[in-house]
Design an enzyme around this catalytic site. Structure first.
Site, PDB file in Angstrom:
ATOM      1  CG  ASP A   1      -1.806   1.202   1.328  1.00 38.30           C
ATOM      2  OD1 ASP A   1      -1.523   2.215   0.642  1.00 38.30           O
ATOM      3  OD2 ASP A   1      -2.790   1.143   2.089  1.00 38.30           O
ATOM      4  CB  ILE A   2       2.018   3.615  -2.656  1.00 38.94           C
ATOM      5  CG1 ILE A   2       0.662   4.187  -3.097  1.00 38.94           C
ATOM      6  CG2 ILE A   2       2.532   2.563  -3.628  1.00 38.94           C
ATOM      7  CD1 ILE A   2       0.754   5.051  -4.345  1.00 38.94           C
TER       8      ILE A   2
ATOM      9  CG  ASN B   1      -0.050   3.065 -13.111  1.00 36.29           C
ATOM     10  OD1 ASN B   1      -0.741   3.683 -13.923  1.00 36.29           O
ATOM     11  ND2 ASN B   1      -0.475   1.952 -12.513  1.00 36.29           N
TER      12      ASN B   1
ATOM     13  CE1 TYR C   1      -7.374  10.230  -9.824  1.00 34.37           C
ATOM     14  CE2 TYR C   1      -8.263  11.821 -11.377  1.00 34.37           C
ATOM     15  CZ  TYR C   1      -7.506  10.699 -11.121  1.00 34.37           C
ATOM     16  OH  TYR C   1      -6.871  10.052 -12.160  1.00 34.37           O
ATOM     17  N   GLY C   2      -8.532  15.668  -7.881  1.00 34.14           N
ATOM     18  CA  GLY C   2      -7.893  16.809  -8.542  1.00 34.14           C
ATOM     19  C   GLY C   2      -6.799  17.431  -7.695  1.00 34.14           C
TER      20      GLY C   2
ATOM     21  CE  LYS D   1      -3.788  10.872 -10.578  1.00 35.56           C
ATOM     22  NZ  LYS D   1      -2.645   9.927 -10.683  1.00 35.56           N
TER      23      LYS D   1
END
Lengths: 256, 257
Positions: free
Chosen positions: A65-66, A92, A156-157, A160
């Site tokens: 789990d990163i 990724n 999410y935005g 990222k």
């Protein structure tokens, strides 16, 4: 056997149990690389490792789990013990978009999404930087959502967007070791992350129903195959020394 | 079969520097070329190189800000090749350097016209002659994304090119025409070297001069490239399969933009 473009190279791919990560592992292995892969789900990761080994590839495969530093560190240690150094690192692994407005969002789920998308890649980079060879390449998976606000996809935005900045920071810190770090945006891809197929969790079914077809919301976009995205990542990760670093490469079909 | 065989490519500002390298790279990949610039002797040299690759080469003297000249060249091109598959809007340059307060209004306007209006004019003139599935590559600049010092005209012009690319991509995707920006980063050309008109510092001399350290306006991690490296990237962009990126930027810069 003819010379392959990654013979003798070591490639790390996170989130390789499915989707684009799996396609990258397959393609890079076919190009001759040794592969280190991780993911959270053994039932997805194990078959990928078995497939690569069956094809004659040297593989390190580990459940990670990163967002857990200890697990990331242990992965890096295992890779360092098996291979001398890492030539290509593909960040990724990501977490899907939450679909709630900020006002209604679950704070812990929101934080988890941000953590997976930016702290996770930071942990992986932090753990592997000292093992990267001179002239190594790092590719971080960005998203159009990290560059343009989309309602109800804030976590999410934000994650990222942070990863995009991390990419630039890494580029200006690592250039003197010849290490080049770029962001890659695949755009919509026929995986479980496809925004208009979130009701499905079977990738083959998603590919069958939506592969190659236009987006219902943005008709210039289409659902690319994971293999198409992997091809572009291979190109980006094999630019000659002195090529782009700190840049954004994208397969989107509308302005980022 | 070569990657671009059977295709026709038009490169503006193709007499030297980046445009010349793109034209030769495309010819090597099998395309027939149309190349324009303002200097016949440079066009003749490029045509010779293109023809040595076995490709046809139409040349023309064109000031990209002159609508009549652009349309004349378009007519010649259509008569010769009937269409153009790949349009590379490369002509550009910075004619006015210095602070806005002291700038020459005519040179400032001319800089915007060469870089932005020229790109618009060629696109406008050629659009109906680009078949579905064609490509447009606009040579942009990191300067179009981030303000530098004392180059406002060029900054503004390239920012306009950047936005024009995105607008055109939004308009042309239904025809399968992909429109993308190419950011070369610093390249050993006479524009970059700020050569006076008629003066051409050899490429290798510029690269050698900045081999250890880039010029002062760039961070130490930038690198002055050979124009052929940009030709290779343009070829990659021109050979993306249909349905590939559009409205995007392909950059060789080494500084975050």
């Amino acid at each position: 056997m003819p010379q392959r473009s990654l013979d003798g190279q070591v490639v790390v791919v996170t989130g390789a149990g499915r989707g684009v990560g799996r396609s990258i592992a397959r393609l890079f292995a076919a190009e001759g690389a040794d592969i280190a892969i991780c993911a959270r789900t053994a039932s997805q990761l194990d078959p990928v490792a078995e497939e690569l080994r069956a094809g004659g590839t040297r593989v390190v495969s580990r459940i990670v789990d990163i967002t857990e530093w200890d697990q990331v560190e242990a992965f890096a240690a295992e890779v360092a013990a098996e291979f001398d150094s890492v030539d290509i690192l593909i960040n990724n692994a990501a977490a899907g978009a939450d679909t709630d407005p900020i006002a209604d969002s679950d704070p812990l789920a929101w934080a988890k999404t941000v953590t997976t998308n930016v702290i996770g890649p930071y942990f992986v980079s932090r753990a592997f930087i000292s093992h990267l060879s001179e002239g190594a390449r790092v590719v971080n998976f960005g998203s159009g959502n990290g560059h343009k606000a989309v309602a109800e996809r804030s976590a999410y935005g934000v994650g990222k967007a942070g990863l995009s900045m991390l990419t630039k920071c890494m580029a200006i810190e690592l250039w003197d070791r010849g290490i080049e770090v770029n962001e890659f945006i695949p755009g919509p891809t026929a995986t479980v992350m496809l925004p208009w197929a979130t009701h499905l969790d079977d990738e083959e079914e998603i590919a069958r129903q939506f592969g190659g077809l236009p987006s219902p919301e943005n008709p210039s976009e289409r659902a690319k195959t994971p293999a198409e995205a992997a091809e572009h990542v291979l190109w980006l990760a094999t630019r000659p020394a002195g090529g782009p670093t700190g840049q954004l490469y994208s397969l989107m079909r509308r302005p980022v | 079969m070569s990657e671009l065989s059977g295709q026709v490519a038009l490169v503006t500002g193709g007499g030297r520097g980046i445009g010349r390298s793109i034209a030769i790279a495309f010819a090597r990949a099998g395309a027939d070329l149309a190349v324009c610039s303002r200097t016949q002797s440079e066009l003749d040299e490029v045509a010779e190189k293109v023809q040595a690759e076995g490709a046809n080469c139409l040349t023309g003297i064109v000031d990209v800000t002159d609508r009549a000249a652009v349309e004349r060249f378009r007519d010649d091109l259509i008569q010769r090749y009937e269409r153009v598959d790949i349009l590379v809007n490369n002509a550009g340059g910075g004619l006015e350097r210095g602070v806005v307060a002291e700038s020459d209004p005519d040179r400032w306007r001319r800089t915007v016209e060469v870089n932005l209006f020229g790109t618009y004019l060629f696109s406008r003139a050629l659009l109906e002659h680009i078949p579905d599935g064609g490509k447009i590559i606009n040579v942009s600049s990191g300067m179009g994304l981030k303000a530098a010092n004392q180059s406002s005209a060029y900054n503004v012009a390239k920012a306009g090119v950047h936005m024009f690319t995105e607008c055109l991509a939004n308009e042309l995707w239904p025809r399968g025409i992909d429109v993308n920006n190419l950011i070369p980063g610093p390249v050993a050309t006479s524009t970059f070297n700020r050569d006076a008109p008629g003066q051409r510092t050899p490429t290798e001399e510029i690269i050698t001069k900045f081999a250890d350290e880039p010029p002062p306006q760039f961070p130490k991690f930038e690198r002055v490239k050979h124009p052929d490296e940009v030709g290779e990237l343009a070829l990659y962009m021109a050979t993306r399969p249909r349905g590939g990126p559009t409205g995007q930027t392909f950059s060789l810069a080494r500084r975050p933009l």
